[in-house]
Design a protein around this motif. Structure first.
Motif, PDB file in Angstrom:
ATOM      1  N   LEU A 116      41.143  31.868  42.692  1.00 11.27           N
ATOM      2  CA  LEU A 116      40.572  32.016  41.356  1.00 11.27           C
ATOM      3  C   LEU A 116      39.943  33.392  41.169  1.00 11.27           C
ATOM      4  O   LEU A 116      40.123  34.042  40.126  1.00 11.27           O
ATOM      5  CB  LEU A 116      39.513  30.930  41.138  1.00 11.27           C
ATOM      6  CG  LEU A 116      39.232  30.624  39.677  1.00 11.27           C
ATOM      7  CD1 LEU A 116      40.450  29.996  39.035  1.00 11.27           C
ATOM      8  CD2 LEU A 116      38.031  29.698  39.546  1.00 11.27           C
ATOM      9  N   SER A 117      39.251  33.862  42.209  1.00 17.60           N
ATOM     10  CA  SER A 117      38.588  35.153  42.015  1.00 17.60           C
ATOM     11  C   SER A 117      39.588  36.296  42.007  1.00 17.60           C
ATOM     12  O   SER A 117      39.340  37.313  41.359  1.00 17.60           O
ATOM     13  CB  SER A 117      37.487  35.372  43.053  1.00 17.60           C
ATOM     14  OG  SER A 117      37.857  34.861  44.291  1.00 17.60           O
ATOM     15  N   ILE A 118      40.715  36.114  42.695  1.00 16.52           N
ATOM     16  CA  ILE A 118      41.735  37.165  42.596  1.00 16.52           C
ATOM     17  C   ILE A 118      42.250  37.240  41.159  1.00 16.52           C
ATOM     18  O   ILE A 118      42.485  38.321  40.615  1.00 16.52           O
ATOM     19  CB  ILE A 118      42.902  36.906  43.566  1.00 16.52           C
ATOM     20  CG1 ILE A 118      42.408  36.979  45.017  1.00 16.52           C
ATOM     21  CG2 ILE A 118      44.016  37.933  43.368  1.00 16.52           C
ATOM     22  CD1 ILE A 118      43.465  36.631  46.033  1.00 16.52           C
ATOM     23  N   LEU A 119      42.372  36.072  40.538  1.00 13.56           N
ATOM     24  CA  LEU A 119      42.875  36.059  39.166  1.00 13.56           C
ATOM     25  C   LEU A 119      41.849  36.591  38.166  1.00 13.56           C
ATOM     26  O   LEU A 119      42.202  37.222  37.180  1.00 13.56           O
ATOM     27  CB  LEU A 119      43.253  34.625  38.761  1.00 13.56           C
ATOM     28  CG  LEU A 119      44.494  34.065  39.440  1.00 13.56           C
ATOM     29  CD1 LEU A 119      44.706  32.613  39.048  1.00 13.56           C
ATOM     30  CD2 LEU A 119      45.712  34.889  39.058  1.00 13.56           C
ATOM     31  N   MET A 120      40.582  36.297  38.431  1.00 11.96           N
ATOM     32  CA  MET A 120      39.562  36.662  37.451  1.00 11.96           C
ATOM     33  C   MET A 120      39.079  38.094  37.599  1.00 11.96           C
ATOM     34  O   MET A 120      38.653  38.712  36.626  1.00 11.96           O
ATOM     35  CB  MET A 120      38.365  35.720  37.570  1.00 11.96           C
ATOM     36  CG  MET A 120      38.614  34.371  36.924  1.00 11.96           C
ATOM     37  SD  MET A 120      37.232  33.260  37.152  1.00 11.96           S
ATOM     38  CE  MET A 120      36.080  33.914  35.965  1.00 11.96           C
ATOM     39  N   LEU A 121      39.075  38.594  38.822  1.00 13.32           N
ATOM     40  CA  LEU A 121      38.516  39.922  39.030  1.00 13.32           C
ATOM     41  C   LEU A 121      39.646  40.931  39.178  1.00 13.32           C
ATOM     42  O   LEU A 121      40.744  40.585  39.601  1.00 13.32           O
ATOM     43  CB  LEU A 121      37.647  39.926  40.284  1.00 13.32           C
ATOM     44  CG  LEU A 121      36.430  39.013  40.174  1.00 13.32           C
ATOM     45  CD1 LEU A 121      35.797  38.792  41.526  1.00 13.32           C
ATOM     46  CD2 LEU A 121      35.419  39.604  39.210  1.00 13.32           C
ATOM     47  N   PRO A 122      39.353  42.186  38.825  1.00 12.76           N
ATOM     48  CA  PRO A 122      40.403  43.201  38.913  1.00 12.76           C
ATOM     49  C   PRO A 122      40.661  43.583  40.358  1.00 12.76           C
ATOM     50  O   PRO A 122      39.915  44.346  40.950  1.00 12.76           O
ATOM     51  CB  PRO A 122      39.819  44.377  38.136  1.00 12.76           C
ATOM     52  CG  PRO A 122      38.348  44.196  38.244  1.00 12.76           C
ATOM     53  CD  PRO A 122      38.096  42.730  38.323  1.00 12.76           C
ATOM     54  N   GLY A 123      41.675  43.037  40.958  1.00  6.36           N
ATOM     55  CA  GLY A 123      42.052  43.471  42.293  1.00  6.36           C
ATOM     56  C   GLY A 123      41.513  42.594  43.393  1.00  6.36           C
ATOM     57  O   GLY A 123      40.636  41.749  43.193  1.00  6.36           O
ATOM     58  N   VAL A 124      42.064  42.807  44.584  1.00  5.86           N
ATOM     59  CA  VAL A 124      41.749  41.960  45.720  1.00  5.86           C
ATOM     60  C   VAL A 124      40.381  42.306  46.315  1.00  5.86           C
ATOM     61  O   VAL A 124      39.626  41.433  46.710  1.00  5.86           O
ATOM     62  CB  VAL A 124      42.863  42.100  46.778  1.00  5.86           C
ATOM     63  CG1 VAL A 124      42.441  41.438  48.067  1.00  5.86           C
ATOM     64  CG2 VAL A 124      44.148  41.496  46.265  1.00  5.86           C
ATOM     65  N   GLU A 125      40.081  43.592  46.346  1.00  2.72           N
ATOM     66  CA  GLU A 125      38.844  44.037  46.980  1.00  2.72           C
ATOM     67  C   GLU A 125      37.607  43.360  46.371  1.00  2.72           C
ATOM     68  O   GLU A 125      36.817  42.742  47.091  1.00  2.72           O
ATOM     69  CB  GLU A 125      38.757  45.563  46.867  1.00  2.72           C
ATOM     70  CG  GLU A 125      37.657  46.204  47.667  1.00  2.72           C
ATOM     71  CD  GLU A 125      37.860  46.049  49.161  1.00  2.72           C
ATOM     72  OE1 GLU A 125      39.024  46.021  49.606  1.00  2.72           O
ATOM     73  OE2 GLU A 125      36.858  45.931  49.881  1.00  2.72           O
ATOM     74  N   PRO A 126      37.424  43.429  45.033  1.00  2.00           N
ATOM     75  CA  PRO A 126      36.277  42.730  44.453  1.00  2.00           C
ATOM     76  C   PRO A 126      36.335  41.224  44.696  1.00  2.00           C
ATOM     77  O   PRO A 126      35.278  40.586  44.841  1.00  2.00           O
ATOM     78  CB  PRO A 126      36.357  43.021  42.957  1.00  2.00           C
ATOM     79  CG  PRO A 126      37.418  44.008  42.773  1.00  2.00           C
ATOM     80  CD  PRO A 126      38.178  44.186  44.027  1.00  2.00           C
ATOM     81  N   ALA A 127      37.536  40.680  44.758  1.00  5.63           N
ATOM     82  CA  ALA A 127      37.652  39.235  44.960  1.00  5.63           C
ATOM     83  C   ALA A 127      37.107  38.835  46.326  1.00  5.63           C
ATOM     84  O   ALA A 127      36.335  37.883  46.448  1.00  5.63           O
ATOM     85  CB  ALA A 127      39.106  38.790  44.831  1.00  5.63           C
ATOM     86  N   VAL A 128      37.474  39.593  47.354  1.00  2.00           N
ATOM     87  CA  VAL A 128      36.982  39.282  48.702  1.00  2.00           C
ATOM     88  C   VAL A 128      35.468  39.429  48.753  1.00  2.00           C
ATOM     89  O   VAL A 128      34.755  38.580  49.300  1.00  2.00           O
ATOM     90  CB  VAL A 128      37.658  40.198  49.745  1.00  2.00           C
ATOM     91  CG1 VAL A 128      36.984  40.051  51.104  1.00  2.00           C
ATOM     92  CG2 VAL A 128      39.137  39.865  49.850  1.00  2.00           C
ATOM     93  N   ILE A 129      34.965  40.491  48.139  1.00  2.00           N
ATOM     94  CA  ILE A 129      33.517  40.695  48.139  1.00  2.00           C
ATOM     95  C   ILE A 129      32.828  39.578  47.364  1.00  2.00           C
ATOM     96  O   ILE A 129      31.795  39.051  47.780  1.00  2.00           O
ATOM     97  CB  ILE A 129      33.165  42.080  47.556  1.00  2.00           C
ATOM     98  CG1 ILE A 129      33.601  43.140  48.567  1.00  2.00           C
ATOM     99  CG2 ILE A 129      31.687  42.201  47.255  1.00  2.00           C
ATOM    100  CD1 ILE A 129      33.300  44.547  48.165  1.00  2.00           C
ATOM    101  N   PHE A 130      33.426  39.178  46.242  1.00  2.00           N
ATOM    102  CA  PHE A 130      32.827  38.133  45.432  1.00  2.00           C
ATOM    103  C   PHE A 130      32.716  36.823  46.219  1.00  2.00           C
ATOM    104  O   PHE A 130      31.678  36.162  46.203  1.00  2.00           O
ATOM    105  CB  PHE A 130      33.644  37.906  44.155  1.00  2.00           C
ATOM    106  CG  PHE A 130      33.195  36.708  43.360  1.00  2.00           C
ATOM    107  CD1 PHE A 130      32.014  36.762  42.634  1.00  2.00           C
ATOM    108  CD2 PHE A 130      33.936  35.538  43.348  1.00  2.00           C
ATOM    109  CE1 PHE A 130      31.591  35.670  41.900  1.00  2.00           C
ATOM    110  CE2 PHE A 130      33.508  34.433  42.629  1.00  2.00           C
ATOM    111  CZ  PHE A 130      32.331  34.505  41.902  1.00  2.00           C
TER     112      PHE A 130
END
Ligand SMILES: Nc1ncnc2c1ncn2[C@@H]1O[C@H](COP(=O)(O)OP(=O)(O)OP(=O)(O)O)[C@@H](O)[C@H]1O
Ligand SMILES: [Mg+2]
Lengths: 311, 281, 296
Positions: free
Chosen positions: A160-174
């Protein structure tokens, strides 16, 4: 080739010795023994040798299982010597050792992500938890929401966070942030709730306003729980960071480990694991140190001898 | 007893007078208090805001369906066999890992607390292995275990194991030394001390370890399934992602959350049973 | 209502008044028909029933009674931590508490708590000066000076930079009394302050408290389980009944002040003690038997 065994063995031995020596020194502070007899005492204590024996047995078992025991399962794993040689080699066969730049790039990436998420979680989670413990109304609105979202495991958030956030990096951090945030918030809340009612009453009696109660009772009173929470939060952050990196990221120790598996670079896997262990231990030691500094009153309560490396 | 005591009885009687309230009124009081109403408002508000954000086409909600769509997908999935099979597989893995962690972890913790020498021998090694995140064990586990099922269960085991051991050890070391001494002076043998003092005194910490452990095992299972699994609810969610099927992702998340919540409830009931003399949490 | 004009008094006390003639006598409490009913989940617990008590300004009242009879409950109501169900309480003829009127806890009625409430995260000195400093009655330096003086009076020198956790419970109690007294309260509410002290420390603490009392003459509401202590320290001993708590009798202690340990063996003291003992013993017996019945 011998140097590969002597060097790490030497490092481990001196590390253990150092820990023991420091403990003796703390004792000496109270009983007044000379440095020489401290060293002697350390070297002759049964405990010191038992600890070393423990490590020797573990590594010995690993070696024996991989090379001598008749179980196929063990033969698929790399032996300790293979790992150490690879790790300390100037020209590593599988590409990762303490002499390669790549190794440090992975470490830096992971550390950076963990630090950012952890700091973010602390900066947001501690005030959030304090507020929940402080305001009844805020608690009533926010606690059900927290309890509704918390049981969802952090890793379930990855897609879900990969879809919602721009890019993988912020998703992993999120994702990493999210776990740490919940742990910190709930421990802070628990900390506020655990403060004895009498302290609030005493502060009121002495004329404290609600702002002063926040500064002089709520925050110091919940500090022990907050720091326990921060330690757990750090652990949880590493937990989900590694998983996140394995699933989605480029670079990072989790990525390194997974790549080691898929490209059949088995010693690299172990190198990654051990490195993670060291960094994880180091980061929680830092938090412990800061906590001790901030809670001098507890340290003294325990008579100054309370916290050993076992805690 | 003397007369004064009997004459006191009426005041004793009105000390614990139950107010006469009907059952319905009490239920009403329990359900509709401020806390519950505010909680409900907050949760409804959450779904409403979610819905509005999607309907208003906020940029970061581009791929996110409305709660209504999610509900539809949920109803649709519940009727399918895949869903239940996935849940079953994940639950099984959690169960195996969790039980194995208890079976091995509790004795190890007790032994460390029981014998000083054993603790010196094993605890430092244990402390060196502990900071390695459970997921980092995935490749090694796959290499070592012959089947996928076993390797996922092993990773789950790792997740709960360290917590359990640490909690049991803490429980045993927090036992008051006076207890040992008084037992010894009463002529207790070591095995008595173990059975009558150490074991019961460490039950609360075992329970705490179990509560924490069950949360971790669900986390680990989901991650392991995403990384290396076939089947399982984590895999289902991940496949939803690969197929670009966001409603399934969200349904997966909700199901995982619910399953985790349910198993925590079960563990809590078990741990309450273990210590009838007090309620934890 | 609280602290009006009190500021001046404090300022004068700054140089520890050796003659107390110009300290206005304030702090008379009158407790009229107070009833307190706790109602957790529909179960009536009548903690206090129709208690009436007049405490004059500067009077030292000791309250004794079996455990659970409502001594702390009455203290909490006076301090403003709890509301009452019926009755009124007046402080210097002004309404303090009534049903629906709950006073704000404040430095005019300072409590020393039954289980101790020194802030463990503050040093002894910081604990003691906390009140006056946050009320902005004194500067920090002024407060420290007074705190040092009072601490030394109670035999607490050289511990000011220590955290409370390192002190014995007896020392903690005394520090807490100093922390309360430094606010110059109208009423001092002490909940078993000398519990758990060994007899030597206890008698030293008695002397210290009496000395402080002779100087400052505060109204004191003093809860204790120790009859001898109650009679030795107080002007009036109040004996309460088992739950529901009522006032069974008040005993005027007419021993002269300043009190002295030799008084413990005077015939008058023993006579008073006998009177109180009978009453307390009977109540304790009832409480004990009731306890058995409640369990059954
Ligand atoms: N918050 C509360 N809710 C319900 N009942 C209470 C509450 N606080 C006190 N009680 C009850 O009121 C009664 C009086 O309690 P209180 O603490 O005043 O007793 P006490 O005289 O101070 O006893 P002790 O000498 O043990 O301190 C007790 O029976 C207690 O169970
Ligand atoms: Mg009490």
């Amino acid at each position: 080739m011998n140097i590969y065994f002597v060097l790490p063995l030497f490092v481990i031995l001196s590390f253990i010795f150092f820990i023991f020596y420091r403990q003796q020194k703390r004792l000496a502070h109270y009983s007044g023994i000379s440095t020489l007899s401290q060293i002697k005492k350390t070297l002759t204590s049964q405990r010191f040798w038992l600890v070393i024996l423990g490590f020797v047995l573990t590594i010995g078992f690993w070696y024996a299982a991989v090379y001598w025991l008749p179980f196929d399962a063990f033969h698929r794993l790399p032996g300790p010597d293979e790992v150490v040689i690879e790790w300390l080699s100037r020209d590593p066969y599988y590409g990762i050792s303490i002499y390669t730049k790549e190794y440090y790039v992975h470490i830096l990436y992971s550390t950076y992500r963990a630090t950012v998420s952890f700091l973010l979680a602390t900066i947001l989670g501690v005030p959030f938890g304090l507020l929940m413990g402080w305001s009844r109304r805020f608690y009533e609105y926010s606690f059900p929401l927290v309890e509704m979202i918390r049981p969802i495991p952090p890793l379930a958030w990855v897609p879900l966070s990969i879809l919602m956030l721009p890019g993988v990096e912020p998703a992993v951090i999120f994702v990493t942030f999210l776990v740490a945030f919940f742990v910190t918030t709930l421990n802070t809340l628990l900390g506020v709730q655990s403060i004895d009612q009498a302290y609030f009453r005493a502060a009121l009696c002495l004329g404290a306003s609600s702002k002063e109660i926040l500064y002089d009772v709520v925050i110091p009173g919940s500090l022990p729980y907050i720091f326990t929470g921060l330690q757990i939060s750090m652990g949880a952050a590493w937990f989900s960071l590694v998983a996140g990196e394995m699933i989605a990221a480029q670079y990072g120790l989790g990525y390194l480990i997974w790549q080691g598996y898929s490209l059949v670079k088995y010693p690299t896997i172990i190198i990654g694991m051990v490195t993670l262990g060291f960094i994880g231990y180091g980061s929680s030691a830092v938090i412990r140190y800061v906590g001790k500094r901030l809670m001098a009153w507890r340290e003294q309560e325990l008579g100054g001898l309370g916290v050993t490396y076992e805690e | 007893m003397s007369k004064t005591n009997i004459s006191k009885d009426n005041s004793v009687a009105n000390m614990f007078v139950k107010k006469e309230i009907s059952f319905g009124k009490r239920l009403q009081k329990k359900l509709f208090n401020r806390t519950n109403i505010n909680g409900t408002i907050a949760i409804l508000g959450f779904f409403l805001i979610w819905h509005l954000l999607v309907v208003l086409r906020m940029p970061f909600m581009k791929h996110i369906p409305t709660p209504v769509t999610v509900l539809e997908t949920f109803i649709n999935l519940v009727t399918k066999k895949v869903y239940w099979v996935s849940l079953w597989f994940s639950t099984k893995r959690v169960f195996y890992g969790f039980v194995a962690a208890q079976v091995l972890g509790i004795p190890l913790g007790l032994a460390m607390g029981w014998s000083r020498k054993f603790k010196y021998l094993s605890f430092p090694v244990f402390e060196v292995l502990r900071p390695i995140p459970p997921l980092a064990w995935v490749p090694v586990s796959i290499l070592f275990w012959p089947t996928n099922e076993l390797s996922i269960a092993f990773i789950t085991f790792i997740g709960a194991f360290f917590t359990i051991v640490l909690n049991v050890l803490r429980g045993v070391s927090s036992i008051d030394k006076e207890l040992y001494r008084s037992a010894l002076s009463l002529g207790a043998k070591p095995q008595h001390i173990f059975r009558k003092i150490i074991l019961p005194a460490s039950i609360p910490s075992i329970a705490t370890g179990m509560m924490v452990g069950i949360g971790i095992t669900w986390n680990v299972v989901i991650a392991a399934e995403m990384i290396a699994g076939d089947k399982g609810i984590g895999r289902l969610t991940w496949e939803g992602y690969l197929a670009g099927d966001t409603p399934t992702i969200i349904v997966g998340m909700i199901s995982i959350g619910f399953a985790g919540w349910l198993s925590s409830g079960i563990v809590k009931i078990i741990s309450d049973r273990m210590m009838p003399w007090r309620k934890l949490f | 209502m609280r602290n009006n004009g009190d500021e001046k008094v404090i300022k004068e006390n700054t140089n520890i008044a050796l003659d107390n003639s110009h300290i206005t006598k304030k702090g008379a409490l009158s407790i009229c028909n107070v009833t307190k009913i706790y109602d957790p989940e529909g179960v009536h617990v009548i903690a206090l029933e129709d208690c009436s008590l007049d405490i004059k300004a500067g009077e030292f009242v000791a309250v004794v009674g079996p455990s659970g009879c409502g001594k702390t409950t009455l203290l909490n109501i006076i301090a403003g931590f709890d509301s009452l169900t019926h009755g009124e309480i007046y402080l210097d003829n002004e309404l303090l508490a009534a049903p629906g009127v709950k006073p704000k806890p404040g430095p005019d009625r300072v409590v020393v708590f039954q289980h101790g409430a020194l802030f463990p995260w503050k040093t002894v000195l910081d604990n003691v000066i906390y009140g006056p400093v946050i009320q902005k009655k004194m500067s920090r330096d002024e407060a420290i000076e007074i705190a040092r003086d009072k601490l030394s009076r109670l035999g607490l020198k050289e511990i000011e930079n220590v955290y409370p956790g390192q002190l014995s419970s007896g020392m903690q109690r005394r520090v807490e009394i100093v922390r309360a007294l430094i606010n110059n309260p109208l009423v001092l509410l002490l909940d078993e302050p000398f519990r758990g002290m060994d007899s030597v420390t206890k008698s030293a603490s008695h002397e210290a408290l009496l000395e402080l009392y002779d100087i400052f003459h505060k109204t004191i509401y003093f809860i204790t389980h120790d009859l001898e202590e109650a009679i030795f320290l107080s002007d009036t001993v109040v004996v309460m009944t088992t739950r529901p708590g009522k006032i069974r009798m008040t005993i005027k202690v007419d021993l002269p002040r300043p009190r002295d340990y030799r008084m413990l063996s005077t015939p008058r003291f023993l006579e008073l003690k006998e009177t109180a003992k009978d009453a307390v013993h009977e109540e304790a017996l009832k409480a004990f038997q009731r306890g058995e019945r409640e369990l059954a």
